[in-house]
Design a protein around this motif. Structure first.
Motif, PDB file in Angstrom:
ATOM      1  N   SER A  39       0.821  -1.209   0.000  1.00 44.55           N
ATOM      2  CA  SER A  39       0.000   0.000   0.000  1.00 44.55           C
ATOM      3  C   SER A  39       0.858   1.263   0.000  1.00 44.55           C
ATOM      4  O   SER A  39       0.585   2.215  -0.741  1.00 44.55           O
ATOM      5  CB  SER A  39      -0.925  -0.007   1.226  1.00 44.55           C
ATOM      6  N   THR A  40       1.922   1.259   0.808  1.00 46.65           N
ATOM      7  CA  THR A  40       2.818   2.417   0.874  1.00 46.65           C
ATOM      8  C   THR A  40       3.534   2.632  -0.460  1.00 46.65           C
ATOM      9  O   THR A  40       3.616   3.760  -0.966  1.00 46.65           O
ATOM     10  CB  THR A  40       3.858   2.234   1.997  1.00 46.65           C
ATOM     11  N   ILE A  41       4.053   1.542  -1.027  1.00 44.61           N
ATOM     12  CA  ILE A  41       4.751   1.628  -2.316  1.00 44.61           C
ATOM     13  C   ILE A  41       3.804   2.121  -3.403  1.00 44.61           C
ATOM     14  O   ILE A  41       4.169   2.945  -4.248  1.00 44.61           O
ATOM     15  CB  ILE A  41       5.351   0.263  -2.693  1.00 44.61           C
ATOM     16  N   THR A  42       2.573   1.623  -3.397  1.00 40.63           N
ATOM     17  CA  THR A  42       1.590   2.031  -4.404  1.00 40.63           C
ATOM     18  C   THR A  42       1.300   3.515  -4.314  1.00 40.63           C
ATOM     19  O   THR A  42       1.195   4.210  -5.334  1.00 40.63           O
ATOM     20  CB  THR A  42       0.291   1.224  -4.234  1.00 40.63           C
ATOM     21  N   ASP A  43       1.190   4.026  -3.103  1.00 40.40           N
ATOM     22  CA  ASP A  43       0.954   5.463  -2.915  1.00 40.40           C
ATOM     23  C   ASP A  43       2.121   6.278  -3.472  1.00 40.40           C
ATOM     24  O   ASP A  43       1.923   7.295  -4.138  1.00 40.40           O
ATOM     25  CB  ASP A  43       0.766   5.764  -1.421  1.00 40.40           C
ATOM     26  N   ARG A  44       3.350   5.808  -3.243  1.00 42.24           N
ATOM     27  CA  ARG A  44       4.520   6.512  -3.768  1.00 42.24           C
ATOM     28  C   ARG A  44       4.539   6.486  -5.291  1.00 42.24           C
ATOM     29  O   ARG A  44       4.854   7.489  -5.948  1.00 42.24           O
ATOM     30  CB  ARG A  44       5.802   5.880  -3.232  1.00 42.24           C
ATOM     31  N   ILE A  45       4.211   5.314  -5.858  1.00 41.04           N
ATOM     32  CA  ILE A  45       4.191   5.188  -7.313  1.00 41.04           C
ATOM     33  C   ILE A  45       3.159   6.135  -7.923  1.00 41.04           C
ATOM     34  O   ILE A  45       3.415   6.820  -8.910  1.00 41.04           O
ATOM     35  CB  ILE A  45       3.901   3.728  -7.721  1.00 41.04           C
TER      36      ILE A  45
ATOM     37  N   GLU B 246      -5.223  -3.119  -4.636  1.00 39.54           N
ATOM     38  CA  GLU B 246      -4.555  -1.817  -4.577  1.00 39.54           C
ATOM     39  C   GLU B 246      -4.816  -0.968  -5.825  1.00 39.54           C
ATOM     40  O   GLU B 246      -4.384   0.176  -5.892  1.00 39.54           O
ATOM     41  CB  GLU B 246      -3.046  -2.009  -4.391  1.00 39.54           C
ATOM     42  N   GLY B 247      -5.509  -1.546  -6.819  1.00 41.90           N
ATOM     43  CA  GLY B 247      -5.855  -0.780  -8.014  1.00 41.90           C
ATOM     44  C   GLY B 247      -5.052  -1.092  -9.249  1.00 41.90           C
ATOM     45  O   GLY B 247      -5.200  -0.425 -10.281  1.00 41.90           O
ATOM     46  N   TYR B 248      -4.189  -2.111  -9.181  1.00 37.60           N
ATOM     47  CA  TYR B 248      -3.383  -2.487 -10.349  1.00 37.60           C
ATOM     48  C   TYR B 248      -4.177  -3.382 -11.300  1.00 37.60           C
ATOM     49  O   TYR B 248      -5.023  -4.170 -10.863  1.00 37.60           O
ATOM     50  CB  TYR B 248      -2.139  -3.261  -9.929  1.00 37.60           C
ATOM     51  N   LEU B 249      -3.856  -3.272 -12.577  1.00 35.80           N
ATOM     52  CA  LEU B 249      -4.288  -4.256 -13.574  1.00 35.80           C
ATOM     53  C   LEU B 249      -3.096  -5.163 -13.834  1.00 35.80           C
ATOM     54  O   LEU B 249      -2.099  -4.728 -14.438  1.00 35.80           O
ATOM     55  CB  LEU B 249      -4.712  -3.573 -14.876  1.00 35.80           C
ATOM     56  N   PRO B 250      -3.129  -6.421 -13.385  1.00 39.03           N
ATOM     57  CA  PRO B 250      -1.989  -7.316 -13.637  1.00 39.03           C
ATOM     58  C   PRO B 250      -1.918  -7.706 -15.112  1.00 39.03           C
ATOM     59  O   PRO B 250      -2.908  -8.152 -15.693  1.00 39.03           O
ATOM     60  CB  PRO B 250      -2.299  -8.545 -12.761  1.00 39.03           C
ATOM     61  N   THR B 251      -0.764  -7.492 -15.720  1.00 35.66           N
ATOM     62  CA  THR B 251      -0.509  -7.959 -17.086  1.00 35.66           C
ATOM     63  C   THR B 251       0.819  -8.704 -17.065  1.00 35.66           C
ATOM     64  O   THR B 251       1.541  -8.685 -16.070  1.00 35.66           O
ATOM     65  CB  THR B 251      -0.433  -6.781 -18.087  1.00 35.66           C
TER      66      THR B 251
ATOM     67  N   PRO C 162       2.396  -5.178 -13.489  1.00 35.10           N
ATOM     68  CA  PRO C 162       1.173  -4.566 -12.959  1.00 35.10           C
ATOM     69  C   PRO C 162       1.064  -3.115 -13.442  1.00 35.10           C
ATOM     70  O   PRO C 162       2.020  -2.349 -13.360  1.00 35.10           O
ATOM     71  CB  PRO C 162       1.378  -4.620 -11.434  1.00 35.10           C
ATOM     72  N   LYS C 163      -0.107  -2.762 -13.929  1.00 32.41           N
ATOM     73  CA  LYS C 163      -0.329  -1.423 -14.480  1.00 32.41           C
ATOM     74  C   LYS C 163      -1.240  -0.624 -13.552  1.00 32.41           C
ATOM     75  O   LYS C 163      -2.341  -1.066 -13.214  1.00 32.41           O
ATOM     76  CB  LYS C 163      -0.953  -1.517 -15.874  1.00 32.41           C
ATOM     77  N   LEU C 164      -0.774   0.539 -13.141  1.00 29.70           N
ATOM     78  CA  LEU C 164      -1.547   1.421 -12.271  1.00 29.70           C
ATOM     79  C   LEU C 164      -1.998   2.614 -13.105  1.00 29.70           C
ATOM     80  O   LEU C 164      -1.237   3.548 -13.339  1.00 29.70           O
ATOM     81  CB  LEU C 164      -0.688   1.870 -11.087  1.00 29.70           C
ATOM     82  N   HIS C 165      -3.243   2.574 -13.569  1.00 30.04           N
ATOM     83  CA  HIS C 165      -3.752   3.614 -14.464  1.00 30.04           C
ATOM     84  C   HIS C 165      -3.876   4.955 -13.755  1.00 30.04           C
ATOM     85  O   HIS C 165      -4.373   5.025 -12.633  1.00 30.04           O
ATOM     86  CB  HIS C 165      -5.136   3.221 -14.999  1.00 30.04           C
ATOM     87  N   GLU C 166      -3.455   6.008 -14.438  1.00 23.69           N
ATOM     88  CA  GLU C 166      -3.699   7.350 -13.925  1.00 23.69           C
ATOM     89  C   GLU C 166      -5.127   7.785 -14.222  1.00 23.69           C
ATOM     90  O   GLU C 166      -5.723   8.557 -13.475  1.00 23.69           O
ATOM     91  CB  GLU C 166      -2.714   8.347 -14.546  1.00 23.69           C
TER      92      GLU C 166
END
Length: 202
Positions: A56-62, A87-92, A106-110
């Motif tokens: 969760s922390t890493i995702t927030d930083r990303i 956490e909101g990623y799309l795994p590819t 893993p793709k984290l869409h803006e």
């Protein structure tokens, strides 16, 4: 009491072995694909209790600091996939050089797309044709995945992520995340469908 302690010790050993194996795989992958050293690496160890940093922390930083949508991982573990989706990623998945053939991307869409069903307009022709079709859910998951690959090519649906999705479906999901398939039939034949991960309760 001793039985519980033994079980806890075995679980810790299993987690450590998994973490060590994942770290070894990461090293091998980066050796043959140095470009991956320039993007964030995510690990199942980040999902363990008291992990520092946590996923969760890493995702927030990303989300706040990283300019690309993608991170990477050496793990296709189904529970890890579910944690990423939560956490909101799309795994590819992506093919890479070296003895390990694939990595998770893993793709984290803006930006995302939301459908507002009260505003959805179904035209007259579609409504007229609709009685020919029948819809089901979670009846032919594996076949829908294979048909997607046949129709669109392997693309990001490489074997390890496909197996991870199938295993997550067979498990009935993990935590608040479930894998589902939707099937569309015409005259008894499967003519369309889709699969996806769903997070219930946020």
């Amino acid at each position: 009491m001793s039985s519980n302690s033994g079980s806890g010790g075995a679980e810790k050993k299993a987690r450590k072995a998994g973490s060590d194996g994942n770290a070894k795989a990461e090293g091998i992958i980066v050796k043959h694909n140095p470009w991956l050293s320039r993007i964030p690496c995510l690990s199942p160890a980040m999902t363990l209790p008291n992990a520092d940093p946590s996923l969760s922390t890493i995702t927030d930083r990303i989300a706040r600091m990283w300019r690309s949508d993608f991170s990477w991982s050496a793990s296709f573990d189904p529970v890890f996939l579910s944690n990423l989706m939560k956490e909101g990623y799309l795994p590819t998945a992506h093919d890479v050089d070296g003895p390990i053939k694939y990595v998770l991307l893993p793709k984290l869409h803006e930006e995302r797309c939301l459908l507002s069903f009260p505003d959805l307009n179904v035209n007259r022709a579609s409504r007229k044709a609709s009685p020919r079709f029948r819809i089901s859910v979670d009846q032919r998951f594996d076949e829908v995945v294979e048909r997607c690959i046949q129709q669109h090519g392997e693309s990001w649906l490489h074997p390890p992520i496909v197996e991870g999705f199938k295993e997550l479906f067979r498990m009935g999901g993990a935590g608040s995340v479930r894998m589902h398939s939707v099937e569309c039939y015409e005259g008894g034949a499967l003519v369309a469908g889709g699969v996806g991960g769903f997070v219930w309760g946020g």
